[in-house]
Design a protein around this motif. Structure first.
Motif, PDB file in Angstrom:
ATOM      1  N   VAL A  53       0.727  -1.213   0.004  1.00  0.00           N
ATOM      2  CA  VAL A  53       0.006   0.000   0.124  1.00  0.00           C
ATOM      3  C   VAL A  53       0.907   1.194  -0.291  1.00  0.00           C
ATOM      4  N   ALA A  54       1.960   1.336   0.717  1.00  0.00           N
ATOM      5  CA  ALA A  54       2.925   2.201   0.823  1.00  0.00           C
ATOM      6  C   ALA A  54       3.486   2.678  -0.308  1.00  0.00           C
ATOM      7  N   MET A  55       3.744   1.478  -1.225  1.00  0.00           N
ATOM      8  CA  MET A  55       4.449   1.647  -2.695  1.00  0.00           C
ATOM      9  C   MET A  55       3.432   2.409  -3.474  1.00  0.00           C
ATOM     10  N   HIS A  56       2.031   2.239  -3.250  1.00  0.00           N
ATOM     11  CA  HIS A  56       1.258   2.633  -4.316  1.00  0.00           C
ATOM     12  C   HIS A  56       1.098   4.387  -4.051  1.00  0.00           C
ATOM     13  N   VAL A  57       0.957   4.516  -2.611  1.00  0.00           N
ATOM     14  CA  VAL A  57       0.916   5.879  -2.002  1.00  0.00           C
ATOM     15  C   VAL A  57       2.126   6.575  -2.709  1.00  0.00           C
ATOM     16  N   PHE A  58       3.242   6.260  -2.525  1.00  0.00           N
ATOM     17  CA  PHE A  58       4.471   6.680  -2.787  1.00  0.00           C
ATOM     18  C   PHE A  58       4.462   7.370  -4.280  1.00  0.00           C
ATOM     19  N   PHE A  59       3.685   6.280  -5.167  1.00  0.00           N
ATOM     20  CA  PHE A  59       3.592   6.652  -6.517  1.00  0.00           C
ATOM     21  C   PHE A  59       2.575   7.766  -6.940  1.00  0.00           C
ATOM     22  N   ALA A  60       1.397   7.757  -6.296  1.00  0.00           N
ATOM     23  CA  ALA A  60       0.511   8.739  -6.023  1.00  0.00           C
ATOM     24  C   ALA A  60       0.835   9.976  -5.910  1.00  0.00           C
ATOM     25  N   LEU A  61       1.898   9.872  -4.670  1.00  0.00           N
ATOM     26  CA  LEU A  61       2.467  11.348  -4.552  1.00  0.00           C
ATOM     27  C   LEU A  61       3.186  11.915  -5.380  1.00  0.00           C
ATOM     28  N   GLN A  62       3.992  10.937  -6.021  1.00  0.00           N
ATOM     29  CA  GLN A  62       4.638  11.649  -7.437  1.00  0.00           C
ATOM     30  C   GLN A  62       3.903  12.098  -8.308  1.00  0.00           C
ATOM     31  N   PHE A  89      -0.415  30.524  -8.379  1.00  0.00           N
ATOM     32  CA  PHE A  89       0.291  29.487  -8.609  1.00  0.00           C
ATOM     33  C   PHE A  89       0.892  29.159  -7.299  1.00  0.00           C
ATOM     34  N   MET A  90       1.312  29.759  -6.419  1.00  0.00           N
ATOM     35  CA  MET A  90       1.902  29.778  -5.252  1.00  0.00           C
ATOM     36  C   MET A  90       1.570  28.520  -4.530  1.00  0.00           C
ATOM     37  N   PRO A  91      -0.016  28.369  -4.029  1.00  0.00           N
ATOM     38  CA  PRO A  91      -0.382  27.227  -3.545  1.00  0.00           C
ATOM     39  C   PRO A  91      -0.168  25.909  -4.403  1.00  0.00           C
ATOM     40  N   TRP A  92      -0.006  26.035  -5.431  1.00  0.00           N
ATOM     41  CA  TRP A  92       0.044  24.780  -6.332  1.00  0.00           C
ATOM     42  C   TRP A  92       1.620  24.441  -6.310  1.00  0.00           C
ATOM     43  N   ILE A  93       2.396  25.459  -6.278  1.00  0.00           N
ATOM     44  CA  ILE A  93       3.839  25.111  -6.223  1.00  0.00           C
ATOM     45  C   ILE A  93       4.132  24.624  -4.776  1.00  0.00           C
ATOM     46  N   LEU A  94       3.508  24.990  -3.566  1.00  0.00           N
ATOM     47  CA  LEU A  94       3.725  24.788  -2.455  1.00  0.00           C
ATOM     48  C   LEU A  94       2.944  23.129  -2.167  1.00  0.00           C
ATOM     49  N   GLY A  95       1.819  22.922  -3.135  1.00  0.00           N
ATOM     50  CA  GLY A  95       1.559  21.338  -2.917  1.00  0.00           C
ATOM     51  C   GLY A  95       2.290  20.489  -3.695  1.00  0.00           C
ATOM     52  N   ALA A  96       3.041  20.947  -4.580  1.00  0.00           N
ATOM     53  CA  ALA A  96       4.057  20.069  -5.345  1.00  0.00           C
ATOM     54  C   ALA A  96       4.970  19.722  -4.429  1.00  0.00           C
ATOM     55  N   LEU A  97       5.611  20.773  -3.792  1.00  0.00           N
ATOM     56  CA  LEU A  97       6.762  20.656  -2.867  1.00  0.00           C
ATOM     57  C   LEU A  97       6.622  19.517  -1.636  1.00  0.00           C
ATOM     58  N   CYS A  98       5.327  19.670  -1.215  1.00  0.00           N
ATOM     59  CA  CYS A  98       4.821  18.856   0.005  1.00  0.00           C
ATOM     60  C   CYS A  98       4.577  17.424  -0.435  1.00  0.00           C
ATOM     61  N   ALA A  99       4.002  17.326  -1.652  1.00  0.00           N
ATOM     62  CA  ALA A  99       3.975  15.955  -2.223  1.00  0.00           C
ATOM     63  C   ALA A  99       5.097  15.227  -2.380  1.00  0.00           C
ATOM     64  N   PHE A 100       6.125  16.137  -3.141  1.00  0.00           N
ATOM     65  CA  PHE A 100       7.353  15.505  -3.436  1.00  0.00           C
ATOM     66  C   PHE A 100       8.279  15.371  -2.054  1.00  0.00           C
ATOM     67  N   GLY A 101       8.211  16.254  -1.026  1.00  0.00           N
ATOM     68  CA  GLY A 101       8.972  16.033   0.081  1.00  0.00           C
ATOM     69  C   GLY A 101       8.492  14.793   0.990  1.00  0.00           C
ATOM     70  N   LEU A 102       7.010  14.683   0.991  1.00  0.00           N
ATOM     71  CA  LEU A 102       6.485  13.330   1.559  1.00  0.00           C
ATOM     72  C   LEU A 102       6.951  12.146   0.796  1.00  0.00           C
ATOM     73  N   ALA A 103       6.959  12.059  -0.288  1.00  0.00           N
ATOM     74  CA  ALA A 103       7.207  10.960  -1.151  1.00  0.00           C
ATOM     75  C   ALA A 103       8.813  10.580  -1.033  1.00  0.00           C
ATOM     76  N   LEU A 104       9.388  11.780  -0.759  1.00  0.00           N
ATOM     77  CA  LEU A 104      10.941  11.392  -0.502  1.00  0.00           C
ATOM     78  C   LEU A 104      11.221  10.877   0.901  1.00  0.00           C
ATOM     79  N   LEU A 105      10.431  11.343   1.878  1.00  0.00           N
ATOM     80  CA  LEU A 105      10.801  10.751   2.963  1.00  0.00           C
ATOM     81  C   LEU A 105      10.413   9.497   3.116  1.00  0.00           C
ATOM     82  N   MET A 106       9.147   8.965   2.650  1.00  0.00           N
ATOM     83  CA  MET A 106       8.825   7.501   2.432  1.00  0.00           C
ATOM     84  C   MET A 106       9.964   6.533   1.606  1.00  0.00           C
TER      85      MET A 106
END
Length: 325
Positions: A51-60, A299-316
């Motif tokens: 499940v974590a692997m699928h979540v990781f891909f979804a975050l990307q 556009f800033m909220p979308w950039i922040l969303g991208a950084l958060c998703a990428f950061g969480l994926a990197l953490l996983m």
């Protein structure tokens, strides 16, 4: 919300090969073992790591999607609203003849007039205001504008000695009329400030007043200073002389009366300030104006969303999904 570059949404098609690659990878990369029956393991729960692997891909995918939307430049919609404001067209006609250096105002008539005029302009937020100066001749310095900063800067930069000396009230008033004639407001007015008597120029004050009357322009005249002997300084401050001054109040009253304006007399800076405050209260007209809201970039909220998703994926990737070689 609207997108400035909606065509970039086609970049979402990159999801198709990415998802296809992900499915193919997980079908073919896992080791397999042939057995006669899967009944013993069919009811086993799916591992949380799967499940974590699928979540990781979804975050990307979320990070990529947010960056695509940010590239499309999301913006708030412009919208128009009609409101009622109080505004008018005004031209300031300032006397910059040599007698304006007199010290009966602090620090001088000229400096006090510029200071009060600047404060007046700063308060007229909805007006179009122009600037004319005159001495022995006249000069139009600023067209009608709503840019208060530029107008106040122009007033501050006016210096004595820029024109031939003298007092051409008629020419100054004529220049102000020519400047205000192009204004769009129904109410038009000229504020003419002087400390002397018309003794130069080509146009008599009475003729200029008749022109203003014909064009429906009110003229507010201000007589500045005291009559009698005054000390004046040359524009460069090298010499001081004594001269007799007398404000032609009869002429200024006639100009104001003929055009539907009003004559004011100011013998000190406080009185001059009071005069401009009274004019500020008199010369206002209710106007209907269309206002447009400024476009805001979102556009800033979308950039922040991208950084958060990428950061969480990197953490996983480096914690729960970390692989040991």
């Amino acid at each position: 919300m609207m997108l400035k570059y909606p065509g970039l949404l086609w970049l979402f098609l990159i999801y198709v090969p990415l998802i296809a690659w992900y499915v193919w990878k997980h079908r073919n990369s896992n080791p397999s073992l042939g057995i006669s029956s899967v009944k013993p393991v069919v009811k086993l729960p799916v591992s949380w790591k799967v499940v974590a692997m699928h979540v990781f891909f979804a975050l990307q995918l979320v990070a990529i999607g947010c960056m695509i939307v940010a590239l499309c430049r999301p913006q708030t919609h412009d919208h128009m609203r009609t409101s009622r404001i109080e505004g008018t067209d005004i031209v300031l006609a300032l006397d910059i003849s040599g007698s304006m250096t007199a010290k009966d105002f602090e620090p001088s008539r000229f400096a006090a007039a510029k200071d009060v005029a600047t404060k007046f302009v700063n308060l007229r937020t909805n007006d179009n205001i122009g600037l004319v100066v005159f001495a022995g001749e006249s000069l139009s310095l600023m067209p009608l504008t709503n840019d208060r900063a530029a107008l106040m800067n122009a007033i501050r930069q006016v210096e004595m000695g820029e024109l031939n000396d003298g007092t051409a009230i008629g020419d100054g008033l004529t220049s102000a009329i020519n400047r205000i004639a192009s204004g769009k407001a129904k109410s038009k007015s000229i504020i003419l400030l002087t400390d002397g008597t018309n003794n130069a120029g080509d146009v008599p004050p009475s003729t200029a007043a008749q022109i203003a009357k014909q064009k429906g322009i009110k003229v507010y005249t201000i007589g500045v200073g005291t009559n009698g002997s005054i000390q004046i300084t040359d524009p460069y401050g090298f010499s001081t002389t004594t001269m007799e001054t007398k404000i032609d109040e009869a002429s200024l009253k006639q100009i104001a009366s003929l055009t539907g304006g009003k004559y004011f007399r100011a013998t000190d800076e406080k009185m001059l300030q009071d005069v401009f405050e009274e004019i500020d209260n008199l010369e206002k007209t209710v106007l209907d104006v269309d206002r447009f809201t400024q476009t805001d970039e979102n556009f800033m909220p979308w950039i922040l969303g991208a950084l958060c998703a990428f950061g969480l994926a990197l953490l996983m990737r480096y914690t729960v999904l970390r692989r040991i070689p």
